[in-house]
Structure formats: structure tokens, C-alpha cells
Design an enzyme around this catalytic site. Structure first.
Site, mmCIF file in Angstrom:
data_model
loop_
_atom_site.group_PDB
_atom_site.id
_atom_site.type_symbol
_atom_site.label_atom_id
_atom_site.label_comp_id
_atom_site.label_asym_id
_atom_site.label_seq_id
_atom_site.Cartn_x
_atom_site.Cartn_y
_atom_site.Cartn_z
ATOM 1 N N CYS A 208 -12.057 -33.873 -11.220
ATOM 2 C CA CYS A 208 -12.910 -34.361 -10.139
ATOM 3 C C CYS A 208 -13.855 -33.235 -9.721
ATOM 4 C CB CYS A 208 -12.068 -34.816 -8.952
ATOM 5 S SG CYS A 208 -13.052 -35.248 -7.502
ATOM 6 N N ASP B 171 -8.160 -35.724 -13.474
ATOM 7 C CA ASP B 171 -8.195 -37.171 -13.620
ATOM 8 C C ASP B 171 -7.650 -37.490 -15.011
ATOM 9 O OD1 ASP B 171 -9.328 -38.018 -11.154
ATOM 10 O OD2 ASP B 171 -11.298 -37.363 -11.855
#
Length: 143
Positions: free
Chosen positions: A60, A67
């Protein structure tokens, strides 16, 4: 059924600054990654190629947290097919890259189209939930 007062809900959310900027949103969206190589398609009929990467990772750009997700590339080749080893190394470049999920699906699609000029292509990013929210992003191209 729970009913929400629109005025109260709007007041609650408009006073919150989540700190996201255009810089966060654009971060790494224009990064140049390794070229995806191709080889000549041996068949002139339409057929679908589906490639799945079940262990996709990125970061992120706002929080720096990882992620995780599955990336699915589906395309109908025209004159060229994607070479899988170069595609694998291309996708590994996202591992430490700060980039929003929406940009991932669109950037991969742009680079796939640039590499092999398919008749049609779809990239789907099916990301694991974060904070109780699951994101599935689908980007599509058609000649």
C-alpha cells in the site's frame, strides 16, 4: 433493519481526513517495468489463455503494509502470445512496489496489451480482505 440518518452519516465522514493525496494515488502508476516478452501465435483461430498468479504481493503506498491477492490475466491472442517466464519476472517487480490495487490491474493490463496486442484481454486482481473489506478489480481491453 438499521436506518441511518443521512445528515449524521454525512457529517461524520466529511470531517474525517484520511490523508490520501493525488501523490499517493499516482505513486508508481507510471513506473516502467521489465518488458514482457512474447512468441508467435501458431494458431489463427480464437482461443482464450488464462494465467493465474495466486501469490501476488504489493505494498500500500499510503501505509506501507503488504497487499496480497490473486492476479488473473485472460486474453485472446492475435499474432503474439505472452512468454510466461518474462511475465513472472515482470509480476515479481510489484512485490515491494507501493501501488494502489486499482492501479495494479490497470497497469498490468496496459503492459500486457503493449506487449502482445491481443484481440481482447482482462486482468482481474482479487485481493485478500483488509480491515473487513475485500477488493476485486477488473480491467478490460478490446480491439
Amino acid at each position: 433493519m438499521v436506518k441511518f440518518n443521512k445528515d449524521v452519516t454525512n457529517q461524520m465522514t466529511k470531517d474525517i481526513d484520511f490523508g490520501y493525496t493525488t501523490t499517493h494515488a499516482r505513486k508508481n502508476a507510471d513506473t516502467v517495468l521489465p518488458t514482457i516478452q512474447c512468441w508467435e501465435n501458431q494458431y489463427k483461430r480464437d482461443y482464450t489463455v488464462r494465467i493465474e498468479l495466486p501469490e501476488f504481493t504489493s505494498v500500500c503506498p499510503k501505509t506501507g503494509l503488504p497487499d496480497f491477492g490473486t492476479i488473473v490475466i485472460e486474453y485472446i491472442p492475435d499474432e503474439l502470445c505472452l512468454e510466461l517466464k518474462s511475465l513472472k519476472y515482470y509480476l515479481l517487480e510489484y512485490r515491494d512496489m507501493g501501488i494502489f490495487m486499482e492501479n495494479i490491474a490497470n497497469k498490468i493490463l496496459d503492459d500486457v496489451v503493449k506487449a502482445c496486442h491481443p484481440k481482447r484481454a482482462t486482468v482481474t486482481g482479487n485481493f485478500t480482505p483488509r480491515g473487513g473489506l475485500k477488493s476485486v478489480i477488473t480491467a478490460t481491453y478490446e480491439k
